[in-house]
Design an enzyme around this catalytic site. Structure first.
Site: not given
Ligand code: CP
Ligand code: NVA
Length: 302
Positions: A99, A126, A129, A218, A258, A286
Site C-alpha cells: 500500500r 484500489h 476493493q 467514498d 469502501c 475483501r
Molecule cells: N477499504 C479499505 O481499503 O479499508 P482500509 O483502508 O481500512 O484498508
Molecule cells: N479513497 C480512500 C480509500 C480508502 C480505502 C483513500 O485513498 O484514502
C-alpha cells in the site's frame, strides 16, 4: 512467469468472473491450503484496517504466513529504493503486497520483484476493493449487464478502478463529481473508448442517482489529501449521500462505501447504517476475493 495484480486493467472479463467463482469456492471450502509453506511480505505506507486484516486472515486461511512491515521500518523509496526492496524481499517471500502513496513505487516493485506484487491501494487505484465490490453487487443479485452504478463524491482511486472495470465488463457508471475533482483523465478516456460500458460524469448528484441500482460513495478527503480537508468539505457539501438523495434511486437500491466512512460528511448515519447499506458485506468480501487473487497468483493452484 510471475504475474502481478496492480490494476483491474490487467484482467480479462473471463478472469474477472473466474476470480468471483474461485472466491465462492474458497469461501465454502475451508480445507484448501494453496499457500501452505509460503510467506507473504506486506509493506504498508498508510494506515489500514480492512485491507491489512483481510489479507493477513486470508493468507492464514490459505495455509501461509505474513510478515507485516510498516513504512517506518522499511523506508520504501527513501531508506532504500523500491528496486532494492523488491530484490531482497523476493529472496525470502512468495509475494509482496504493498500500500503506497505513489503508484510509481508499485510499478518499480513489480519491475524488480521476482515474485507477484499486489496493489493494496495507491494514490491511483484500489483494484482489490473494486473486485470485492463487484462480488458484493453479485451477492445482492444486482450483477447484470448495464447495472446502473452511481458514484457520488471525489474522483479518486476508487473511481479510477471502477473506470478500469467499466472497460472490461458492461456497466452503466454515472459519476457525480464536482468540477476539479474528476478521476484520472486517461482512465476515463480509455473507459469511454473501450465502448463496453456507458460511462458519464453528471454534475448534479440527484440526476446521477436517478433510478440507480447502486449508490456508491467514498471519503471526500483521501489519505494523501489531508491538507485539503477544509476546502474539500466546502466543495463537496452538495454531494453528500443522504436519505433524500438515495430516494432518487431505485427502491431496492444498495448503498456502498469502501470504508472508512466519515459520518456526516460524504454519508449520513441513517444511510450508512440503514437497511440498503451493504458496507459490511463489502468489507467481508475483501477476504474472499483476495484469497482468490492470492490462490491464483501464488498458490499451488497457479
Ligand atoms: N477499504 C479499505 O481499503 O479499508 P482500509 O483502508 O481500512 O484498508
Ligand atoms: N479513497 C480512500 C480509500 C480508502 C480505502 C483513500 O485513498 O484514502
Amino acid at each position: 512467469m510471475k504475474k502481478d495484480f496492480l490494476s483491474i486493467a490487467e484482467l480479462t472479463k473471463e478472469e474477472v468472473f473466474q476470480l468471483l467463482a474461485l472466491a465462492d469456492s474458497l469461501k465454502t471450502q475451508k480445507d484448501i491450503k494453496p499457500l501452505s509453506g509460503k510467506t507473504v511480505a506486506m509493506i504498508f505506507q498508510k494506515p489500514s484496517l480492512r485491507t491489512r486484516v483481510s489479507f493477513e486472515v486470508g493468507v492464514i486461511q490459505l495455509g501461509g504466513q505474513t510478515i507485516f512491515l510498516t513504512d517506518e521500518s522499511v523506508g520504501l523509496g527513501a531508506r532504500e529504493s523500491a528496486a532494492d526492496v523488491a530484490n531482497v524481499l523476493s529472496r525470502f517471500n512468495d509475494a509482496i503486497i504493498a500500500r503506497v502513496y505513489d503508484h510509481r513505487l508499485l510499478l518499480e516493485l513489480a519491475q524488480y520483484a521476482t515474485v507477484p506484487v499486489i496493489n493494496a491501494l495507491s494514490d491511483l487505484s484500489h483494484p482489490c476493493q473494486i473486485l470485492a465490490d463487484l462480488y458484493t453487487i453479485r451477492q445482492h443479485g444486482k450483477l447484470r449487464d448495464h447495472v446502473k452504478i452511481a458514484y457520488v463524491g471525489d474522483g479518486n482511486n476508487i473511481v479510477n478502478s471502477w473506470l478500469e472495470l467499466a472497460s472490461i465488463i458492461p456497466i452503466h457508471l454515472t459519476l457525480a463529481i464536482p468540477f476539479g475533482y474528476e478521476p484520472d483523465s486517461s482512465l476515463f478516456e480509455k473507459a469511454v473508448q473501450a465502448n463496453v460500458s456507458k460511462v458519464e460524469i453528471i454534475r448534479d448528484p440527484r440526476n446521477a442517482v436517478n433510478k440507480a441500482d447502486v449508490v456508491y460513495t467514498d471519503a471526500w478527503t483521501s489519505l494523501d489529501r489531508e491538507k485539503e480537508k477544509t476546502k474539500r468539505i466546502f466543495d463537496f457539501w452538495e454531494y453528500q449521500v443522504n436519505a433524500s438523495l438515495v430516494r432518487q434511486a431505485k427502491k431496492d437500491v444498495i448503498v456502498m462505501h469502501c470504508l472508512p466512512a466519515h459520518r456526516g460528511e460524504e454519508i449520513t448515519n441513517d444511510v450508512l447504517d440503514g437497511k440498503q447499506s451493504v458496507v459490511n458485506d463489502q468489507a467481508e468480501n475483501r477476504l474472499h476475493i483476495q484469497k482468490a487473487i492470492m490462490a491464483t497468483l501464488i498458490g499451488k493452484m497457479s
